[in-house]
Every structure is written in structure tokens, then in C-alpha cells.
Write a protein that holds these residues in place. Structure first.
Motif, PDB file in Angstrom:
ATOM      1  N   ILE A  16     -60.783  57.443  17.176  1.00  0.00           N
ATOM      2  CA  ILE A  16     -60.914  56.701  15.822  1.00  0.00           C
ATOM      3  C   ILE A  16     -61.421  57.518  14.359  1.00  0.00           C
ATOM      4  CG2 ILE A  16     -62.920  54.785  14.803  1.00  0.00           C
ATOM      5  CD1 ILE A  16     -63.088  53.878  18.231  1.00  0.00           C
ATOM      6  N   HIS A  17     -62.269  58.280  14.525  1.00  0.00           N
ATOM      7  CA  HIS A  17     -63.008  59.240  14.151  1.00  0.00           C
ATOM      8  C   HIS A  17     -61.869  60.267  13.137  1.00  0.00           C
ATOM      9  CE1 HIS A  17     -65.774  61.228  10.393  1.00  0.00           C
ATOM     10  NE2 HIS A  17     -64.959  62.016  11.225  1.00  0.00           N
ATOM     11  N   ALA A  18     -60.433  60.250  14.105  1.00  0.00           N
ATOM     12  CA  ALA A  18     -59.890  61.437  13.400  1.00  0.00           C
ATOM     13  C   ALA A  18     -58.996  60.409  12.601  1.00  0.00           C
ATOM     14  CB  ALA A  18     -58.467  62.128  14.070  1.00  0.00           C
ATOM     15  N   LEU A  19     -58.813  59.487  12.855  1.00  0.00           N
ATOM     16  CA  LEU A  19     -57.621  58.336  12.477  1.00  0.00           C
ATOM     17  C   LEU A  19     -58.237  57.451  10.903  1.00  0.00           C
ATOM     18  CD1 LEU A  19     -55.883  56.926  15.223  1.00  0.00           C
ATOM     19  CD2 LEU A  19     -54.922  58.178  13.795  1.00  0.00           C
ATOM     20  N   TYR A  20     -59.508  57.273  11.321  1.00  0.00           N
ATOM     21  CA  TYR A  20     -61.214  56.726  10.028  1.00  0.00           C
ATOM     22  C   TYR A  20     -60.544  58.197   8.599  1.00  0.00           C
ATOM     23  CZ  TYR A  20     -63.870  57.141   6.723  1.00  0.00           C
ATOM     24  OH  TYR A  20     -64.434  56.550   5.203  1.00  0.00           O
ATOM     25  N   LEU A  21     -60.483  59.506   9.181  1.00  0.00           N
ATOM     26  CA  LEU A  21     -60.883  59.991   7.700  1.00  0.00           C
ATOM     27  C   LEU A  21     -59.142  60.207   7.394  1.00  0.00           C
ATOM     28  CD1 LEU A  21     -62.348  63.615  10.160  1.00  0.00           C
ATOM     29  CD2 LEU A  21     -63.276  61.722   8.220  1.00  0.00           C
ATOM     30  N   LEU A  22     -57.716  60.176   8.037  1.00  0.00           N
ATOM     31  CA  LEU A  22     -56.798  60.032   7.718  1.00  0.00           C
ATOM     32  C   LEU A  22     -56.751  59.119   7.044  1.00  0.00           C
ATOM     33  CD1 LEU A  22     -54.774  61.269  10.857  1.00  0.00           C
ATOM     34  CD2 LEU A  22     -54.803  62.979   8.438  1.00  0.00           C
ATOM     35  N   LEU A  23     -56.788  57.942   7.349  1.00  0.00           N
ATOM     36  CA  LEU A  23     -56.568  56.843   6.055  1.00  0.00           C
ATOM     37  C   LEU A  23     -57.428  56.473   5.168  1.00  0.00           C
ATOM     38  CD1 LEU A  23     -55.683  54.140   6.033  1.00  0.00           C
ATOM     39  CD2 LEU A  23     -57.961  52.929   7.306  1.00  0.00           C
ATOM     40  N   ASP A  24     -58.490  57.062   5.196  1.00  0.00           N
ATOM     41  CA  ASP A  24     -59.039  56.926   4.153  1.00  0.00           C
ATOM     42  C   ASP A  24     -58.776  58.980   2.701  1.00  0.00           C
ATOM     43  OD1 ASP A  24     -62.379  56.595   2.371  1.00  0.00           O
ATOM     44  OD2 ASP A  24     -62.123  59.291   2.604  1.00  0.00           O
ATOM     45  N   ALA A  25     -58.133  59.744   3.483  1.00  0.00           N
ATOM     46  CA  ALA A  25     -58.112  60.209   2.373  1.00  0.00           C
ATOM     47  C   ALA A  25     -56.268  59.696   1.780  1.00  0.00           C
ATOM     48  CB  ALA A  25     -57.469  61.419   3.595  1.00  0.00           C
ATOM     49  N   GLU A  26     -55.898  58.597   2.706  1.00  0.00           N
ATOM     50  CA  GLU A  26     -54.297  57.881   1.981  1.00  0.00           C
ATOM     51  C   GLU A  26     -54.670  57.444   0.962  1.00  0.00           C
ATOM     52  OE1 GLU A  26     -51.974  57.999   2.313  1.00  0.00           O
ATOM     53  OE2 GLU A  26     -51.230  59.032   4.283  1.00  0.00           O
ATOM     54  N   PHE A  27     -56.100  56.978   0.269  1.00  0.00           N
ATOM     55  CA  PHE A  27     -56.805  56.248  -0.908  1.00  0.00           C
ATOM     56  C   PHE A  27     -57.609  57.727  -1.786  1.00  0.00           C
ATOM     57  CE2 PHE A  27     -57.371  52.909   2.203  1.00  0.00           C
ATOM     58  CZ  PHE A  27     -57.314  52.153   1.970  1.00  0.00           C
ATOM     59  N   ASP A  28     -57.184  58.774  -1.989  1.00  0.00           N
ATOM     60  CA  ASP A  28     -57.247  59.246  -2.777  1.00  0.00           C
ATOM     61  C   ASP A  28     -56.558  59.250  -3.772  1.00  0.00           C
ATOM     62  OD1 ASP A  28     -59.402  60.906  -1.404  1.00  0.00           O
ATOM     63  OD2 ASP A  28     -58.673  62.405  -0.933  1.00  0.00           O
ATOM     64  N   GLY A  29     -56.447  59.480  -4.942  1.00  0.00           N
ATOM     65  CA  GLY A  29     -55.991  59.430  -6.705  1.00  0.00           C
ATOM     66  C   GLY A  29     -55.560  58.624  -6.851  1.00  0.00           C
TER      67      GLY A  29
END
Length: 175
Positions: A16-29
Motif C-alpha cells: 500500500i505505501h509503495a503504491l501510494y508513493l508512486l501515485l502521489d509522485a504522478e501529481f508532481d508538476g
């Protein structure tokens, strides 16, 4: 082994945490002024994706808390039936409509941390043995770990593709 089956609570938490971090990073920029911009190929705006997640994480934890406190739990939510999910999603979007994209990301970060803390307090048996909670249904239904997966890890993963498609279609939104 299906993707929703985990060998341990720690594997579930880590996934869960690894996938959350990847999802959150998609919003960068993504520039905040485009948070509510919809494109035909994606059914949710960037803000709606986060609002959807915030809503579901809150609901599932509320089902569990209500049961533990002896209160009636409403599934999926008070005043909504399973065949009325569109209205439920609209309630999520409305609840979080005034937040900026950075604000929504901050709320999701906090919610994900509460989610992980909640799971961390559960025993392996509660997570993996069907029927440990009434809200998970009868023995033909899902164990708690599957409900958790379907409302966190699975959409964290699938929404990454939606955000990527959104960014590809709308590069002007990238700051």
C-alpha cells in the motif's frame, strides 16, 4: 496468487505505501489551476481522483470503527446503496472541491498514514480470516485484507495510469 492476496500484514502495508508513493509522485508538476480539468479519455479529474481515494479510505475505516463501537455501519455509506455509487462519488468530489491540489495531496498523505496505522493495529487473523468483522460479509464474501486492497492498493495503482494519460493529453497543465 491473485494480487489481493498477501502473505502477511507487513507485505500488505509495504505494498500500500509503495503504491501510494508512486501515485502521489504522478501529481508532481501538475499546476493547481488545472486540478478540475477533465479530458474525454479519463473519467476523473486530478482532484476527483484524490477526493475518491479520501472518501473510500474514510468509509472503510468508519465501517470498522462503527462495528467495534457497536454502532450500525452503513455500506457503502449513509443514504447510499451499492447501485448508487455515482452519487456517492459526487459527494466525495463536493466535500473536497474547495481544496487546492497541494492541499488534497496533503490530506491524502495524512489519510494514507491513518490507513496504515489502522491496518498496523489489526491482527493477522482479522486481516486474513473471513468473517472476523461483520462488515466484511459472510464466508462467501471477502476477508478484510481484500477490502483493504480494493480500496487502497488497487486504485493507487490504476489511478497512476489515469494521471499519466491525463498529463499526456494535457501537457499545458504541467508547471
Amino acid at each position: 496468487m491473485p494480487s489481493y492476496e498477501y502473505s502477511s500484514k507487513q507485505e500488505l502495508l509495504d505494498t500500500i505505501h509503495a503504491l501510494y508513493l508512486l501515485l502521489d509522485a504522478e501529481f508532481d508538476g501538475i499546476d493547481n489551476t488545472y486540478k478540475d480539468t477533465r479530458i474525454p479519455e479519463v473519467d476523473k479529474t486530478p482532484a476527483e481522483i484524490i477526493a475518491y481515494q479520501l472518501g473510500w479510505l474514510e468509509l472503510v475505516m468508519d465501517w470498522d470503527q462503527s462495528e467495534l463501537e457497536g454502532r450500525t455501519f452503513h455500506m457503502p455509506a449513509q443514504d447510499y446503496k451499492w447501485n448508487e455509487l455515482g452519487g456517492l462519488y459526487q459527494s466525495f468530489y463536493s466535500r473536497y472541491a474547495e481544496y487546492s491540489l497541494p492541499g488534497l495531496r496533503g490530506l491524502l498523505r495524512q489519510s494514507e498514514q491513518r490507513w496504515l496505522a489502522w491496518i498496523g493495529m489489526l491482527r493477522e487473523e482479522e486481516l486474513f480470516i473471513q468473517g472476523s468483522r461483520k462488515w466484511t460479509g459472510t464466508k462467501e464474501q471477502w476477508p478484510m485484507a481484500r477490502w483493504i486492497h480494493i480500496n487502497s492498493a488497487a486504485p493507487f495503482k490504476s489511478f497512476r495510469g489515469k494521471i499519466r494519460k491525463w498529463k499526456k493529453h494535457f501537457p499545458a497543465a504541467l508547471a
